[in-house]
Design an enzyme around this catalytic site. Structure first.
Site, PDB file in Angstrom:
ATOM      1  N   LYS A   1       8.472  51.945  60.874  1.00 56.54           N
ATOM      2  CA  LYS A   1       9.879  51.516  60.786  1.00 56.54           C
ATOM      3  C   LYS A   1      10.700  52.553  60.044  1.00 56.54           C
ATOM      4  CE  LYS A   1       8.813  46.616  60.960  1.00 56.54           C
ATOM      5  NZ  LYS A   1       8.343  45.469  60.210  1.00 56.54           N
TER       6      LYS A   1
ATOM      7  N   GLN B   1       8.629  42.439  54.885  1.00 59.10           N
ATOM      8  CA  GLN B   1       7.478  42.457  55.790  1.00 59.10           C
ATOM      9  C   GLN B   1       6.597  41.222  55.566  1.00 59.10           C
ATOM     10  OE1 GLN B   1       7.021  44.684  58.243  1.00 59.10           O
ATOM     11  NE2 GLN B   1       5.058  43.866  58.896  1.00 59.10           N
TER      12      GLN B   1
ATOM     13  N   ASP C   1      15.866  40.564  60.816  1.00 61.99           N
ATOM     14  CA  ASP C   1      14.758  39.878  61.493  1.00 61.99           C
ATOM     15  C   ASP C   1      15.236  38.603  62.197  1.00 61.99           C
ATOM     16  OD1 ASP C   1      12.173  40.990  61.429  1.00 61.99           O
ATOM     17  OD2 ASP C   1      11.950  40.530  59.291  1.00 61.99           O
TER      18      ASP C   1
HETATM   19  N1  GUN Z   1       5.169  41.194  60.463  1.00 58.70           N
HETATM   20  C1  GUN Z   1       4.797  41.343  61.771  1.00 58.70           C
HETATM   21  N2  GUN Z   1       5.892  41.355  62.558  1.00 58.70           N
HETATM   22  C2  GUN Z   1       6.957  41.213  61.754  1.00 58.70           C
HETATM   23  C3  GUN Z   1       8.363  41.159  61.991  1.00 58.70           C
HETATM   24  O1  GUN Z   1       8.855  41.231  63.126  1.00 58.70           O
HETATM   25  N3  GUN Z   1       9.137  41.023  60.894  1.00 58.70           N
HETATM   26  C4  GUN Z   1       8.629  40.924  59.644  1.00 58.70           C
HETATM   27  N4  GUN Z   1       9.480  40.772  58.626  1.00 58.70           N
HETATM   28  N5  GUN Z   1       7.328  40.969  59.387  1.00 58.70           N
HETATM   29  C5  GUN Z   1       6.503  41.112  60.441  1.00 58.70           C
END
Ligand code: GUN
Length: 296
Positions: A54, A98, A121
């Site tokens: 990311k 996350q 998100d």
């Molecule tokens: N962990 C796995 N996929 C995601 C996601 O799309 N967002 C977040 N915040 N954590 C994750």
């Protein structure tokens, strides 16, 4: 019939290019640099890989990346205080915590501390409600990516029968809301659905998001249907680890009109949509026009 393979990797690259071009214009015309803050608690190896990816892609499209790595035993009050600081920081337009968080931390409480306008998100309860009532929301990245692929491949989705297999808050439920927003007739199916194969066979659009390797077989697919495979499952085959989706690709591709592969289908779209959401949040925060084609 042999299905068209929907190339999510190439489409994600195109989305990142559009985001990068828009970011360049924001900088040149308004002196604004969109910023994304990612918070990682603990040392889960898969999460570390995601967060690194990311951060790298955020910088590649010209945005500012702020990474906050906290120890696994971080107190909830300290994590909440960090989120509150990020909420107040004008250089931060998007905040992502996350998941999964270590078990002593209340994920709902932490997520609902994020300013909904910065919740890239789309997990905050306000964004869930806005999406559910057809209002302007921040939309979860994976379902948004699936919607973009479907619109690109099919054009209008209006009137099509869509079946979403899986009822998670992160994928299944928001995916169903988005398809409804595009005027599909939507069924949410799940592990308790009676005669799941027959329900799936009625789908013009079949989205598999159950987390069960290769569960959806070719004879569950209506000839010519568009199949979107959200699953990413690691399985052992011939002594090697292999990534497979929730769809049995070989048998489904023989029946479907189009299908996303795993890897290289939905997966790459998730981070591309995270960047798109960060750009959207930045434009909204500054009262500027939103990027076209990058929102629901
Ligand atoms: N962990 C796995 N996929 C995601 C996601 O799309 N967002 C977040 N915040 N954590 C994750």
């Amino acid at each position: 019939m042999t299905a068209t393979i929907i190339d999510g990797k190439a489409f994600a690259e195109k989305v990142r290019g559009q985001v990068a071009a828009h970011v360049a214009r924001l900088k040149a015309d308004h002196g604004i640099t969109p910023g994304l803050a990612v918070v990682l608690v603990g040392e889960d190896p898969a999460s570390q890989v995601y967060v690194r990816s990311k951060g790298k892609q955020t910088v590649e499209v010209g945005m500012a990346s702020f990474e906050h790595k906290l120890p696994a035993d971080t107190a909830e009050a300290d994590l909440v205080a960090l989120v509150q600081r990020l909420n107040a920081d004008p250089e931060v337009h998007g905040i992502l915590v996350q998941l999964p968080l270590p078990s002593h931390l209340n994920s709902d409480l932490v997520i609902n501390t994020i300013d909904p306008a910065k919740d890239v998100d789309g997990f905050h309860i306000s964004n869930v409600g806005l999406l559910g009532t057809g209002q302007k929301a921040m939309v979860p990245c994976t379902p948004l990516g699936c919607l973009m692929l479907l619109r690109d491949h099919l054009g209008s989705l209006s009137g099509l029968n869509a079946v979403v297999v899986g009822r998670s808050n992160i994928v299944g439920k928001p995916m169903a809301q988005l398809l409804l927003g595009d005027s599909c007739t939507v069924t949410i199916a799940h592990s308790r659905t009676k005669d799941l194969p027959a329900v799936c066979r009625a789908a013009d659009i079949l989205v598999a998001a159950v987390g069960r390797p290769e569960m959806v077989k070719g004879d569950w697919v209506k000839p010519g249907a568009t199949v979107i495979d959200v699953g990413i499952n690691r399985v052992e085959r011939d002594g090697k680890t292999k990534l497979v989706g929730d769809v049995d690709f070989a048998s489904a591709a023989a029946v479907a009109g189009a299908i996303t592969p795993v890897p290289g289908g939905v997966g790459p779209m998730t981070i591309a949509c995270l960047l798109a959401n960060t750009l959207t949040a930045c434009c909204r925060a500054n009262g500027l026009a939103e990027p076209e084609g990058l929102t629901a």
